[in-house]
Design an enzyme around this catalytic site. Structure first.
Site, PDB file in Angstrom:
ATOM      1  N   ASP A  69     -46.071  15.525 -39.377  1.00 59.49           N
ATOM      2  CA  ASP A  69     -44.815  16.028 -40.176  1.00 59.49           C
ATOM      3  C   ASP A  69     -44.980  16.954 -41.445  1.00 59.49           C
ATOM      4  OD1 ASP A  69     -43.087  14.446 -38.441  1.00 59.49           O
ATOM      5  OD2 ASP A  69     -43.239  12.718 -39.697  1.00 59.49           O
ATOM      6  N   ARG A 100     -40.472  22.677 -34.123  1.00 58.46           N
ATOM      7  CA  ARG A 100     -40.803  23.162 -35.323  1.00 58.46           C
ATOM      8  C   ARG A 100     -42.030  24.184 -35.150  1.00 58.46           C
ATOM      9  NH1 ARG A 100     -41.022  16.869 -37.969  1.00 58.46           N
ATOM     10  NH2 ARG A 100     -38.779  17.095 -38.538  1.00 58.46           N
ATOM     11  N   ARG A 141     -37.172  18.380 -42.367  1.00 60.66           N
ATOM     12  CA  ARG A 141     -38.233  18.892 -42.957  1.00 60.66           C
ATOM     13  C   ARG A 141     -38.361  20.642 -43.015  1.00 60.66           C
ATOM     14  NH1 ARG A 141     -41.636  14.886 -43.474  1.00 60.66           N
ATOM     15  NH2 ARG A 141     -41.479  13.082 -42.180  1.00 60.66           N
ATOM     16  N   LYS A 166     -30.426  13.401 -44.201  1.00 56.43           N
ATOM     17  CA  LYS A 166     -30.836  12.356 -43.366  1.00 56.43           C
ATOM     18  C   LYS A 166     -31.777  11.422 -43.831  1.00 56.43           C
ATOM     19  CE  LYS A 166     -30.673  15.716 -39.612  1.00 56.43           C
ATOM     20  NZ  LYS A 166     -31.491  16.417 -38.668  1.00 56.43           N
TER      21      LYS A 166
END
Length: 180
Positions: A69, A100, A141, A166
């Site tokens: 993450d 990502r 993110r 979120k």
């Protein structure tokens, strides 16, 4: 994100009430920051990270499989390192809120950063970052990580920053309120 600010700016960050004995796996990112030359201290108030005096740090190769993450956070500050930053063993992040790895590569390239994409890794080179609108892919993110670039480069705009609702609804308010 707040710890990465110290590395990026050469400043100091304290996140109150977070300590090294926390069960949060994301704290492994502190080890990365130490390898970048940051000083990490668990104080009574919380973990404190102090960046290097000039906000410059070496490149690094890091396996972020267990704390992937934070790969976007490292990717966002990587163009400001003195040498390339290689983030490996993160292929599984292609299947999260967005692909990502593709998002990192696409948005860094949009900012004028030299970046190489692999199936399970990304290599980011020191670059002269240019102002641009950063797409978030509706991924909180991406929004929070790439906003950090705006601490060093004027003209960074985060499109759809509201996607942070979120997990951290007032992230951008907090970011703007931080004392320099």
């Amino acid at each position: 994100y707040f710890y990465a600010m110290a590395a990026l700016t050469g400043g100091r960050t304290v996140v109150k009430s977070v300590h090294k004995d926390s069960m949060q796996g994301d704290l492994r990112f502190l080890e990365v920051l130490e390898k970048l030359g940051c000083h990490v201290t668990d104080t009574e108030a919380g973990i404190e990270v102090t960046g290097t005096n000039d906000g410059h740090y070496p490149g690094i190769t890091v396996d972020m499989n267990d704390f992937s993450d934070q790969s976007m956070t490292l990717a966002a500050i990587a163009p400001f390192a003195k040498e390339p930053v290689y983030i490996k063993n993160i292929g599984h992040i292609r299947l999260q809120e967005s692909d990502r790895i593709h998002a990192i590569v696409t948005e860094l390239a949009r900012l004028g950063v030299r970046v190489e994409e692999e199936q399970d890794a990304v290599k980011i080179y020191p670059s002269d970052v240019k102002p641009a609108v950063v797409q978030t892919y509706d991924d909180h993110r991406m929004a929070m990580s790439f906003a950090l670039i705006g601490l060093k480069v004027d003209g960074i705009v985060i499109d759809n920053y509201e996607c942070c609702k979120k997990t951290f609804e007032n992230y951008f308010d907090v970011l703007e309120s931080i004392e320099e």
